[in-house]
Design a protein around this motif. Structure first.
Motif: not given
Length: 195
Positions: A35-38, A111-113, A115-119
């Motif tokens: 989360i921090f990284y993304t 931003w899509k990558v 968003l997917a990682a954060q979700l």
């Protein structure tokens, strides 16, 4: 053993009171640093404040991602020099990695990558709390403290488990007492709501 903003015991106990289930702790160890990284990857698309001229073709961009990583790194070092230095190194490695990934992906895909990682990572953490911890996440009670402490907390947790690391003698005993008191208070308030 600082006080106030840099009171490591207080922060660690606050966060620890919400993370006592081993499965939930593992979920956080897996998901917090991504989360921090993304987040840094997303911040790479903010305007460049300064470029480091000695760092390649166009220079290394110092933008909000760098500011974000630096604030976290400094906070951790001020809380505990040894573990904080390791956390600061990880923050800057994440920042360097985020520069590379953001450059490769570009904004439209980046931003899509993110968003997917954060979700995915946030869902994993909420599942850890809902299914295993049976307690709402710390961020619902103190958003800034939970978000700022999370990466350092999971690092300290790993250092303790793997190397028996303690910032100073008696740290874990003091924190355990505070966590137990908080959990007892929480259980008591939960019981009152039932009746």
């Amino acid at each position: 053993m600082g006080k106030g903003l840099f009171d490591l015991e207080k922060h660690f106990a606050f966060y620890g009171a919400y993370h006592s289930n081993p499965v939930n702790v593992i979920f956080h160890m897996i998901f917090v640093w991504p989360i921090f990284y993304t987040s840094l990857v997303l911040f790479q698309f903010t305007p460049t404040l300064v470029r480091l001229p000695f760092s390649g073709e166009d220079g290394l961009p110092l933008n909000f991602a760098f500011v974000f990583a630096t604030i976290y790194a400094l906070f951790y070092v001020l809380m505990d020099r040894k573990a904080g230095a390791l956390a600061a190194l990880l923050c800057f490695l994440c920042w360097l990695g985020s520069v590379s990934l953001a450059t490769r992906l570009g904004f439209s895909l980046g931003w899509k990558v993110v968003l997917a990682a954060q979700l995915f990572c946030w869902a994993g953490q909420f599942i850890g709390h809902g299914m295993f911890e049976k307690r709402a996440p710390a961020l619902l009670d103190n958003l800034s403290q939970a978000l700022l402490m999370a990466p350092f907390f999971v690092l300290l947790e790993a250092l303790e488990k793997l190397f028996n690391y303690e910032p100073y003698p008696g740290f874990h005993a003091n924190v355990s007492k505070k966590i137990e008191a908080d959990r007892m208070e929480w259980q008591a308030s939960k019981q009152k709501k039932v009746y």
